[in-house]
Design a protein around this motif. Structure first.
Motif, PDB file in Angstrom:
ATOM      1  N   LEU A 182       3.315   7.368   3.095  1.00  0.00           N
ATOM      2  CA  LEU A 182       3.314   6.117   3.846  1.00  0.00           C
ATOM      3  C   LEU A 182       3.434   4.945   2.880  1.00  0.00           C
ATOM      4  O   LEU A 182       2.792   4.921   1.829  1.00  0.00           O
ATOM      5  CB  LEU A 182       2.030   6.015   4.675  1.00  0.00           C
ATOM      6  CG  LEU A 182       1.761   4.752   5.480  1.00  0.00           C
ATOM      7  CD1 LEU A 182       0.960   5.086   6.749  1.00  0.00           C
ATOM      8  CD2 LEU A 182       0.994   3.719   4.666  1.00  0.00           C
ATOM      9  N   LEU A 183       4.267   3.979   3.232  1.00  0.00           N
ATOM     10  CA  LEU A 183       4.447   2.759   2.460  1.00  0.00           C
ATOM     11  C   LEU A 183       4.333   1.580   3.412  1.00  0.00           C
ATOM     12  O   LEU A 183       4.963   1.578   4.476  1.00  0.00           O
ATOM     13  CB  LEU A 183       5.827   2.768   1.783  1.00  0.00           C
ATOM     14  CG  LEU A 183       6.220   1.548   0.949  1.00  0.00           C
ATOM     15  CD1 LEU A 183       5.308   1.394  -0.264  1.00  0.00           C
ATOM     16  CD2 LEU A 183       7.677   1.670   0.508  1.00  0.00           C
TER      17      LEU A 183
ATOM     18  N   ASN B 286      -7.069   8.151   0.878  1.00  0.00           N
ATOM     19  CA  ASN B 286      -5.679   8.572   1.021  1.00  0.00           C
ATOM     20  C   ASN B 286      -4.663   7.504   0.611  1.00  0.00           C
ATOM     21  O   ASN B 286      -3.465   7.687   0.819  1.00  0.00           O
ATOM     22  CB  ASN B 286      -5.392   8.966   2.472  1.00  0.00           C
ATOM     23  CG  ASN B 286      -6.340  10.009   3.005  1.00  0.00           C
ATOM     24  OD1 ASN B 286      -7.066   9.753   3.966  1.00  0.00           O
ATOM     25  ND2 ASN B 286      -6.369  11.168   2.381  1.00  0.00           N
ATOM     26  N   GLY B 287      -5.142   6.381   0.044  1.00  0.00           N
ATOM     27  CA  GLY B 287      -4.205   5.310  -0.249  1.00  0.00           C
ATOM     28  C   GLY B 287      -4.577   4.474  -1.459  1.00  0.00           C
ATOM     29  O   GLY B 287      -5.739   4.415  -1.867  1.00  0.00           O
ATOM     30  N   LEU B 288      -3.559   3.818  -2.029  1.00  0.00           N
ATOM     31  CA  LEU B 288      -3.724   2.934  -3.169  1.00  0.00           C
ATOM     32  C   LEU B 288      -3.077   1.586  -2.878  1.00  0.00           C
ATOM     33  O   LEU B 288      -2.040   1.516  -2.208  1.00  0.00           O
ATOM     34  CB  LEU B 288      -3.043   3.513  -4.422  1.00  0.00           C
ATOM     35  CG  LEU B 288      -3.625   4.767  -5.059  1.00  0.00           C
ATOM     36  CD1 LEU B 288      -2.709   5.209  -6.194  1.00  0.00           C
ATOM     37  CD2 LEU B 288      -5.029   4.511  -5.570  1.00  0.00           C
TER      38      LEU B 288
ATOM     39  N   VAL C 253       0.837  -1.205   0.000  1.00  0.00           N
ATOM     40  CA  VAL C 253       0.000   0.000   0.000  1.00  0.00           C
ATOM     41  C   VAL C 253       0.872   1.255   0.000  1.00  0.00           C
ATOM     42  O   VAL C 253       1.885   1.332   0.708  1.00  0.00           O
ATOM     43  CB  VAL C 253      -0.921   0.013   1.242  1.00  0.00           C
ATOM     44  CG1 VAL C 253      -1.716   1.317   1.323  1.00  0.00           C
ATOM     45  CG2 VAL C 253      -1.862  -1.188   1.223  1.00  0.00           C
ATOM     46  N   LEU C 254       0.468   2.238  -0.790  1.00  0.00           N
ATOM     47  CA  LEU C 254       1.067   3.573  -0.771  1.00  0.00           C
ATOM     48  C   LEU C 254      -0.020   4.564  -0.375  1.00  0.00           C
ATOM     49  O   LEU C 254      -1.128   4.521  -0.908  1.00  0.00           O
ATOM     50  CB  LEU C 254       1.623   3.944  -2.140  1.00  0.00           C
ATOM     51  CG  LEU C 254       2.221   5.349  -2.249  1.00  0.00           C
ATOM     52  CD1 LEU C 254       3.605   5.395  -1.596  1.00  0.00           C
ATOM     53  CD2 LEU C 254       2.314   5.796  -3.715  1.00  0.00           C
ATOM     54  N   ALA C 255       0.290   5.456   0.557  1.00  0.00           N
ATOM     55  CA  ALA C 255      -0.675   6.473   0.993  1.00  0.00           C
ATOM     56  C   ALA C 255       0.008   7.828   1.102  1.00  0.00           C
ATOM     57  O   ALA C 255       1.230   7.912   1.264  1.00  0.00           O
ATOM     58  CB  ALA C 255      -1.312   6.085   2.326  1.00  0.00           C
ATOM     59  N   ALA C 256      -0.794   8.890   1.007  1.00  0.00           N
ATOM     60  CA  ALA C 256      -0.286  10.252   1.147  1.00  0.00           C
ATOM     61  C   ALA C 256      -1.349  11.115   1.799  1.00  0.00           C
ATOM     62  O   ALA C 256      -2.538  10.995   1.488  1.00  0.00           O
ATOM     63  CB  ALA C 256       0.095  10.832  -0.220  1.00  0.00           C
TER      64      ALA C 256
END
Length: 251
Positions: free
Chosen positions: A226-227, A181-183, A149-152
């Motif tokens: 965030l990772l 906020n995430g993918l 997951v990647l988030a910002a």
């Protein structure tokens, strides 16, 4: 008072009046202290590269998605030598899912952006995984049921106790589903087929074309990235982060 004294007094006041006038004009020209009138900076594409072979840097680790009674007790997050046949170091992270839903992550601030500007976030992440495809496990597959997951977000992602569960304060999604906020980038399953012999491989994942991940820079021109990996596999999961390349495109 004599006429001679009056003339001298006026002559003394004339230079003082000129100074007061010049000061007044100077203040007026400065906009009354409201700023120098410079245009705000124009947003441009920003790229950031993080090489975990150089250490953790500004990244810090965290965990979420468990109750006080199912909290993992073996979480590790540290710079560590890569396993053979790889050389160098990476950011190792591992933990045991005791709650049917464990999220382990690392996060960092990213600065130097234009305050109040919306950015589209795209990324490429390289990591090491030793989990084959096609395996069966408790609660799910150790490969296909562990999602990267990647988030910002503008605010710092923080784990808080809410309704008896430790959850993140941002909507990064859950397991195979992304959030506001995430993918989800993919899974930790590598290329070894049919649950074959484990071996460490480097895997690359990229942000999908859709949906877009966007974030608004805060008043300081900063965001948080965030990772992490979200496990539906009820046992231990591990990986080594090698690199993360970010592109922030103004929208």
């Amino acid at each position: 008072m004599s006429p001679t004294f009056d003339t001298r007094f006026v002559q003394r006041l004339r230079p003082l009046g000129a100074i007061v006038l010049l000061v007044a004009l100077g203040v007026s020209g400065c906009g009354g202290g409201s700023g120098d009138g410079a245009s705000p900076p124009t947003p441009v594409v920003v790229e950031r590269s993080f090489d975990f072979g150089q250490g953790a840097g500004t990244w810090v680790a965290g965990s979420a998605d468990y109750s006080p009674s199912t909290a993992p007790n073996d979480v590790i997050a540290e710079a560590r030598a890569l396993p053979s046949p790889f050389t160098g170091t990476g950011y190792f992270q591992s933990g045991t899912n005791r709650s049917d839903d464990l999220f382990l992550f690392i996060k960092t601030p990213v600065t130097g952006l234009v305050p109040g500007t919306n950015y589209r976030v795209t990324a490429r992440v390289d990591f090491l995984t030793d989990v084959p495809t096609g395996c069966i496990g408790v609660g799910g597959s150790p490969g296909e049921s562990v999602w990267v997951v990647l988030a910002a977000s503008a605010s710092e992602p923080v784990t808080t106790l809410t309704a008896g569960e430790f959850r993140l304060n941002i909507d990064r999604g859950n397991q195979s589903m992304g959030g506001a906020n995430g993918l989800v980038l993919g899974t930790v399953a590598n290329s070894v087929p049919n649950c074959g012999t484990r071996r460490w491989e480097s895997k690359t994942l990229n942000t999908p074309a859709t949906p877009a991940l966007t974030v608004k820079a805060d008043e300081r021109g900063a965001i948080w990235v965030l990772l992490g990996f979200d496990s539906g596999f009820e046992a231990s999961s591990r990986l080594y982060y090698q690199r993360l390349n970010l592109t922030l495109q103004p929208t």
